[in-house]
Scaffold this motif. Structure first.
Motif, PDB file in Angstrom:
ATOM      1  N   ARG A  33      72.947 104.245  32.526  1.00 37.82           N
ATOM      2  CA  ARG A  33      73.550 102.916  32.528  1.00 37.82           C
ATOM      3  C   ARG A  33      74.382 102.720  33.785  1.00 37.82           C
ATOM      4  NH1 ARG A  33      77.024 103.173  28.140  1.00 37.82           N
ATOM      5  NH2 ARG A  33      76.305 105.202  27.420  1.00 37.82           N
ATOM      6  N   LEU A  34      74.893 103.813  34.342  1.00 40.45           N
ATOM      7  CA  LEU A  34      75.541 103.791  35.643  1.00 40.45           C
ATOM      8  C   LEU A  34      74.616 104.485  36.631  1.00 40.45           C
ATOM      9  CD1 LEU A  34      79.247 104.646  34.759  1.00 40.45           C
ATOM     10  CD2 LEU A  34      78.396 102.494  35.689  1.00 40.45           C
ATOM     11  N   ALA A  35      74.199 103.770  37.651  1.00 35.60           N
ATOM     12  CA  ALA A  35      73.232 104.302  38.602  1.00 35.60           C
ATOM     13  C   ALA A  35      73.901 105.270  39.577  1.00 35.60           C
ATOM     14  CB  ALA A  35      72.579 103.170  39.380  1.00 35.60           C
ATOM     15  N   PRO A  36      73.150 106.233  40.106  1.00 35.62           N
ATOM     16  CA  PRO A  36      73.676 107.094  41.161  1.00 35.62           C
ATOM     17  C   PRO A  36      74.227 106.260  42.312  1.00 35.62           C
ATOM     18  CG  PRO A  36      71.584 107.931  40.405  1.00 35.62           C
ATOM     19  CD  PRO A  36      71.767 106.594  39.752  1.00 35.62           C
ATOM     20  N   SER A  83      70.090 115.388  44.850  1.00 37.00           N
ATOM     21  CA  SER A  83      68.943 115.489  45.748  1.00 37.00           C
ATOM     22  C   SER A  83      67.856 116.340  45.093  1.00 37.00           C
ATOM     23  CB  SER A  83      69.373 116.140  47.060  1.00 37.00           C
ATOM     24  OG  SER A  83      69.715 117.507  46.831  1.00 37.00           O
ATOM     25  N   PRO A  84      66.630 116.295  45.632  1.00 41.88           N
ATOM     26  CA  PRO A  84      65.585 117.175  45.096  1.00 41.88           C
ATOM     27  C   PRO A  84      65.993 118.649  45.122  1.00 41.88           C
ATOM     28  CG  PRO A  84      64.603 115.485  46.463  1.00 41.88           C
ATOM     29  CD  PRO A  84      66.099 115.345  46.622  1.00 41.88           C
ATOM     30  N   GLU A  85      66.705 119.063  46.163  1.00 49.32           N
ATOM     31  CA  GLU A  85      67.127 120.460  46.236  1.00 49.32           C
ATOM     32  C   GLU A  85      68.142 120.781  45.142  1.00 49.32           C
ATOM     33  OE1 GLU A  85      67.662 124.375  47.118  1.00 49.32           O
ATOM     34  OE2 GLU A  85      66.041 123.020  47.710  1.00 49.32           O
ATOM     35  N   LEU A 177      66.470 110.091  36.144  1.00 48.80           N
ATOM     36  CA  LEU A 177      66.241 109.489  37.451  1.00 48.80           C
ATOM     37  C   LEU A 177      64.829 109.699  37.956  1.00 48.80           C
ATOM     38  CD1 LEU A 177      69.509 110.531  39.327  1.00 48.80           C
ATOM     39  CD2 LEU A 177      68.861 108.231  38.595  1.00 48.80           C
ATOM     40  N   TYR A 178      64.330 110.917  37.808  1.00 45.30           N
ATOM     41  CA  TYR A 178      63.117 111.303  38.516  1.00 45.30           C
ATOM     42  C   TYR A 178      61.953 111.703  37.621  1.00 45.30           C
ATOM     43  CZ  TYR A 178      66.734 111.738  42.091  1.00 45.30           C
ATOM     44  OH  TYR A 178      67.787 111.491  42.925  1.00 45.30           O
ATOM     45  N   GLY A 179      62.135 111.631  36.290  1.00 44.54           N
ATOM     46  CA  GLY A 179      61.040 111.990  35.401  1.00 44.54           C
ATOM     47  C   GLY A 179      59.852 111.066  35.600  1.00 44.54           C
ATOM     48  N   ASN A 180      58.679 111.635  35.779  1.00 40.91           N
ATOM     49  CA  ASN A 180      57.493 110.847  36.127  1.00 40.91           C
ATOM     50  C   ASN A 180      56.758 110.314  34.912  1.00 40.91           C
ATOM     51  OD1 ASN A 180      55.535 109.764  37.929  1.00 40.91           O
ATOM     52  ND2 ASN A 180      54.210 111.516  37.550  1.00 40.91           N
ATOM     53  N   SER A 181      56.579 111.165  33.886  1.00 45.99           N
ATOM     54  CA  SER A 181      55.762 110.730  32.759  1.00 45.99           C
ATOM     55  C   SER A 181      56.423 110.959  31.412  1.00 45.99           C
ATOM     56  CB  SER A 181      54.410 111.474  32.774  1.00 45.99           C
ATOM     57  OG  SER A 181      54.612 112.858  32.589  1.00 45.99           O
ATOM     58  N   GLY A 182      57.657 111.436  31.426  1.00 48.82           N
ATOM     59  CA  GLY A 182      58.344 111.668  30.145  1.00 48.82           C
ATOM     60  C   GLY A 182      58.420 113.136  29.815  1.00 48.82           C
TER      61      GLY A 182
END
Length: 237
Positions: A33-36, A83-85, A177-182
């Motif tokens: 609900r609060l974005a990065p 970040s991805p790292e 944030l980054y989950g692609n398909s659940g």
């Protein structure tokens, strides 16, 4: 960002106000609900909860310690943008810690109350799988995290449980944030397999299943942009 004149009513008289504000903000962050990158103004949060900036600062410092908020000198506090790292390090940490938790939980054995709690969590995940939309998705991620926290609780190590609370919070933010398909959807059947191994007292199998489960969650991540709600709306109950 503007606010109306009426603060959010304070429901926590007599409780630790900073801890309660921390919990509200953590939920809003993990639920996306609060974005990065959202600025968390001490003054605005203070108005929303009718507390001093000192109380707000303590809540934000606690969230910064958990990695959900980042503070910048002369700029203030912001919702973390992993970040991805950083995401990879979170899941690397889980692969190191959770197999040991699984072995300890299997050695301790499940009580009837433990089984009931696990069964309830799995039933909730099943219910959420049948729902659609971002609200159900966020609830599903939370239910998945609760499964892992319950596992840590069964293991009986308070220090590891605290580590897991931080790791699950960070993981939930990353997945949201980054989950692609659940990822949590994919993991529902794996949770049932992990529980079966625990019920059989097979710690090594439970540990191996957990590592595979974490691998599957991480493999589903895909860096994406996100938007969130204004602070007042995000914290509204």
């Amino acid at each position: 960002m503007t606010l109306d004149d009426s603060p959010i009513a304070s429901p926590f008289a007599g409780e630790d106000r900073a801890a309660t504000i921390r919990d509200h903000l953590r939920d809003a962050i993990v639920d996306r609900r609060l974005a990065p990158g959202t600025k968390l103004s001490e003054a605005e949060v203070g108005v929303l909860f009718d507390v001093s900036r000192t109380v707000v600062r303590a809540a934000l410092q606690a969230l910064a310690f958990e990695g959900l908020v980042k503070t910048e000198r002369n700029r203030g506090a912001f919702v973390a943008n992993p970040s991805p790292e950083e995401a990879r390090q979170v899941f690397d940490s889980r692969r190191l810690i959770e197999p040991g938790i699984a072995r300890a939980a299997a050695a301790a054995g499940l009580t009837p109350a433990d089984r009931d709690l696990f069964t309830t969590l799995l039933a909730e995940e099943t219910r959420l799988l049948d729902e659609r939309g971002p609200v159900a998705r966020r609830a599903e991620i939370r239910a998945s995290g609760d499964f892992h926290l319950l596992l840590a609780s069964v293991a009986g190590n308070v220090i590891l449980l605290r580590f897991m609370e931080e790791l699950v919070a960070r993981s939930s933010l990353v997945i949201a944030l980054y989950g692609n398909s659940g990822a949590s959807s994919c993991g529902h059947g794996e949770h049932a397999e992990i529980l079966a191994a625990l019920e059989a007292g097979d710690g090594e199998r439970a540990a191996a299943l957990l590592v595979s489960h974490i691998d599957h969650i991480e493999a589903d991540l895909d860096l994406r942009s996100t938007t969130g709600l204004p602070l007042r709306e995000a914290l509204a109950r």
